[in-house]
Design an enzyme around this catalytic site. Structure first.
Site, PDB file in Angstrom:
ATOM      1  N   TYR A  16      -2.193  -0.939  10.393  1.00 46.57           N
ATOM      2  CA  TYR A  16      -2.135  -1.335   8.976  1.00 46.57           C
ATOM      3  C   TYR A  16      -0.772  -0.988   8.375  1.00 46.57           C
ATOM      4  O   TYR A  16      -0.146  -1.802   7.688  1.00 46.57           O
ATOM      5  CB  TYR A  16      -3.258  -0.608   8.238  1.00 46.57           C
ATOM      6  CG  TYR A  16      -3.379  -0.959   6.771  1.00 46.57           C
ATOM      7  CD1 TYR A  16      -3.913  -2.182   6.370  1.00 46.57           C
ATOM      8  CD2 TYR A  16      -2.991  -0.053   5.786  1.00 46.57           C
ATOM      9  CE1 TYR A  16      -4.044  -2.493   5.029  1.00 46.57           C
ATOM     10  CE2 TYR A  16      -3.121  -0.352   4.450  1.00 46.57           C
ATOM     11  CZ  TYR A  16      -3.646  -1.575   4.069  1.00 46.57           C
ATOM     12  OH  TYR A  16      -3.769  -1.874   2.737  1.00 46.57           O
TER      13      TYR A  16
ATOM     14  N   SER B 286       0.874  -1.172   0.000  1.00 48.60           N
ATOM     15  CA  SER B 286       0.000   0.000   0.000  1.00 48.60           C
ATOM     16  C   SER B 286       0.913   1.224   0.000  1.00 48.60           C
ATOM     17  O   SER B 286       2.101   1.111   0.333  1.00 48.60           O
ATOM     18  CB  SER B 286      -0.852  -0.034   1.276  1.00 48.60           C
ATOM     19  OG  SER B 286      -1.373   1.245   1.582  1.00 48.60           O
TER      20      SER B 286
HETATM   21  N1  LIG Z   1      -8.688  -0.863  -0.281  1.00 49.33           N
HETATM   22  C1  LIG Z   1      -7.587  -0.127  -0.148  1.00 49.33           C
HETATM   23  O1  LIG Z   1      -7.657   1.097   0.080  1.00 49.33           O
HETATM   24  C2  LIG Z   1      -6.231  -0.767  -0.323  1.00 49.33           C
HETATM   25  C3  LIG Z   1      -5.159   0.086  -0.651  1.00 49.33           C
HETATM   26  C4  LIG Z   1      -3.893  -0.476  -0.764  1.00 49.33           C
HETATM   27  C5  LIG Z   1      -3.709  -1.841  -0.578  1.00 49.33           C
HETATM   28  N2  LIG Z   1      -4.774  -2.641  -0.254  1.00 49.33           N
HETATM   29  C6  LIG Z   1      -4.506  -4.087  -0.034  1.00 49.33           C
HETATM   30  O2  LIG Z   1      -5.184  -4.815  -1.032  1.00 49.33           O
HETATM   31  C7  LIG Z   1      -5.478  -6.138  -0.548  1.00 49.33           C
HETATM   32  C8  LIG Z   1      -6.922  -6.472  -0.886  1.00 49.33           C
HETATM   33  O3  LIG Z   1      -7.770  -5.603  -0.160  1.00 49.33           O
HETATM   34  P1  LIG Z   1      -9.144  -5.052  -0.712  1.00 49.33           P
HETATM   35  O4  LIG Z   1      -9.048  -3.596  -0.682  1.00 49.33           O
HETATM   36  O5  LIG Z   1      -9.544  -5.743  -1.959  1.00 49.33           O
HETATM   37  O6  LIG Z   1     -10.080  -5.476   0.517  1.00 49.33           O
HETATM   38  P2  LIG Z   1     -11.346  -6.436   0.627  1.00 49.33           P
HETATM   39  O7  LIG Z   1     -12.358  -6.081  -0.380  1.00 49.33           O
HETATM   40  O8  LIG Z   1     -11.708  -6.414   2.065  1.00 49.33           O
HETATM   41  O9  LIG Z   1     -10.746  -7.866   0.231  1.00 49.33           O
HETATM   42  C9  LIG Z   1      -9.869  -8.576   1.075  1.00 49.33           C
HETATM   43  C10 LIG Z   1      -9.726 -10.006   0.530  1.00 49.33           C
HETATM   44  O10 LIG Z   1      -8.833 -10.726   1.381  1.00 49.33           O
HETATM   45  C11 LIG Z   1      -9.482 -11.942   1.786  1.00 49.33           C
HETATM   46  N3  LIG Z   1      -8.973 -12.333   3.096  1.00 49.33           N
HETATM   47  C12 LIG Z   1      -8.959 -11.611   4.252  1.00 49.33           C
HETATM   48  N4  LIG Z   1      -8.435 -12.345   5.245  1.00 49.33           N
HETATM   49  C13 LIG Z   1      -8.102 -13.552   4.698  1.00 49.33           C
HETATM   50  C14 LIG Z   1      -7.547 -14.741   5.218  1.00 49.33           C
HETATM   51  N5  LIG Z   1      -7.203 -14.878   6.506  1.00 49.33           N
HETATM   52  N6  LIG Z   1      -7.355 -15.800   4.360  1.00 49.33           N
HETATM   53  C15 LIG Z   1      -7.700 -15.700   3.076  1.00 49.33           C
HETATM   54  N7  LIG Z   1      -8.235 -14.606   2.525  1.00 49.33           N
HETATM   55  C16 LIG Z   1      -8.440 -13.547   3.336  1.00 49.33           C
HETATM   56  C17 LIG Z   1     -10.971 -11.603   1.775  1.00 49.33           C
HETATM   57  O11 LIG Z   1     -11.772 -12.755   1.567  1.00 49.33           O
HETATM   58  P3  LIG Z   1     -12.500 -13.602   2.716  1.00 49.33           P
HETATM   59  O12 LIG Z   1     -13.066 -12.630   3.713  1.00 49.33           O
HETATM   60  O13 LIG Z   1     -13.522 -14.394   1.949  1.00 49.33           O
HETATM   61  O14 LIG Z   1     -11.426 -14.467   3.280  1.00 49.33           O
HETATM   62  C18 LIG Z   1     -11.051 -10.741   0.516  1.00 49.33           C
HETATM   63  O15 LIG Z   1     -11.112 -11.564  -0.629  1.00 49.33           O
HETATM   64  C19 LIG Z   1      -5.198  -6.105   0.964  1.00 49.33           C
HETATM   65  O16 LIG Z   1      -3.987  -6.776   1.207  1.00 49.33           O
HETATM   66  C20 LIG Z   1      -5.059  -4.624   1.277  1.00 49.33           C
HETATM   67  O17 LIG Z   1      -4.159  -4.393   2.337  1.00 49.33           O
HETATM   68  C21 LIG Z   1      -6.031  -2.134  -0.153  1.00 49.33           C
END
Ligand SMILES: NC(=O)c1ccc[n+]([C@@H]2O[C@H](COP(=O)([O-])OP(=O)(O)OC[C@H]3O[C@@H](n4cnc5c(N)ncnc54)[C@H](OP(=O)(O)O)[C@@H]3O)[C@@H](O)[C@H]2O)c1
Length: 279
Positions: free
Chosen positions: A154, A141
């Site tokens: 985070y 991130s």
């Molecule tokens: N949204 C932002 O602003 C942002 C910005 C920069 C980076 N990111 C990074 O991008 C990545 C994806 O996030 P997102 O924004 O797409 O959030 P999201 O919509 O909440 O998706 C998170 C994903 O991770 C899975 N997950 C969570 N805990 C898990 C576990 N213990 N085992 C397996 N799967 C797990 C969830 O699926 P289940 O709940 O079905 O397991 C879901 O598919 C994260 O690593 C986040 O840090 C996000």
């Protein structure tokens, strides 16, 4: 990696948000996709979407914090497809809260387990079955390079993801296997849905989020072009450059971003806010 036709791409956290968009983007490119996340139902829905594109897909419900589940995931991918060409370590969680809040230590522990230790375990399990010209993509991130107030738990973990990626890239140098680390800014997914607008880190107040599809395009491009590090959007580099020059400048930019005109001036505000975008 100029073409993804028939390449095997394993995406963790593929049940929604960025991971789902990444899986769909690689399927569009002709790849065979392995989907992992905890929620079997949501994963099955993404599996159907990918089938509808005519791509091969395997969904393996997996909690990346369980070593047994991670071993079963890599075995299932190898049994079905023989090896892995692209590993996208994307599964993760995010909690908002000040360092003096009662839940902060637990927030750090939970986020470390899901977002960093899970990534390390999946990577170590997958290394022996990565094809010789494979790419490992690690989702960090902008918070993995500069921290905002109320996002310490985070950002601690995202800095860990950056360090893990840096170390892995150097250890794999000369092996043919590449490592890309992705640093997206705020993205319109469910990650921070539980936080109210007032609870969000102040610089996010007026920020226009990326879409999950924007990030997915960046991931595909990073793998295609062998990029070591991608910051999205590029304008977020002004914050990182300021921080690299001095923490005082980095903090000044972070504080100024909580004012709409400054966020606009830096090109980071102009459309919907995070809560408007996620509806
Ligand atoms: N949204 C932002 O602003 C942002 C910005 C920069 C980076 N990111 C990074 O991008 C990545 C994806 O996030 P997102 O924004 O797409 O959030 P999201 O919509 O909440 O998706 C998170 C994903 O991770 C899975 N997950 C969570 N805990 C898990 C576990 N213990 N085992 C397996 N799967 C797990 C969830 O699926 P289940 O709940 O079905 O397991 C879901 O598919 C994260 O690593 C986040 O840090 C996000």
């Amino acid at each position: 990696m100029p073409s993804f036709t028939d390449k095997v791409v394993l995406v963790t956290g593929a049940s929604r948000g960025i991971g789902r968009a990444v899986a769909l983007a690689f399927a569009h490119e002709g790849a065979r996709v392995v989907l992992a996340a905890r929620s079997a139902e949501r994963l099955a829905q993404v599996e159907r979407e990918i089938h509808a594109l005519g791509a091969e897909v395997l969904a393996v419900p997996t909690d990346v914090t369980s070593p047994e589940a991670v071993a079963a995931l890599v075995d299932a991918a190898t049994d079905r497809f023989g090896g892995i060409d692209v590993l996208v370590n994307n599964a993760g969680i995010g909690k908002v809260g000040r360092i003096d809040s009662p839940t902060f230590p637990d927030d750090v522990r939970d986020t470390l387990r899901a977002s960093l230790f899970g990534m390390i375990d999946v990577t170590r399990r997958a290394l022996p079955v990565l094809r010789p010209d494979a790419t490992v993509v690690n989702m960090s991130s902008v918070m993995g390079r500069k921290t905002f107030a109320r996002f310490g738990s985070y950002a601690i973990v995202m800095h860990g993801v950056s360090a893990f990626s840096d170390s892995l890239r150097q250890e794999l140098a000369g092996s043919g296997i590449r490592v890309s680390v992705i640093h997206p800014a705020l993205t319109a997914t469910d990650l921070l849905r539980d936080a109210t607008p007032d609870e969000l880190p102040p610089p996010f107040r007026y920020m226009t989020p990326l879409s999950a599809e924007d990030v997915a395009r960046g991931v595909v491009d990073a793998v295609r072009r062998g990029k070591r590090r991608v910051v999205m959007p590029r304008r977020a580099n002004s914050l990182l450059l300021g921080e690299a020059l001095s923490p005082r400048i980095g903090d000044l930019i972070a504080t100024a971003l909580s004012k709409r005109p400054v966020a606009r001036l830096l090109g980071l505000s102009g459309g919907q806010t995070y809560h408007q975008a996620i509806g």
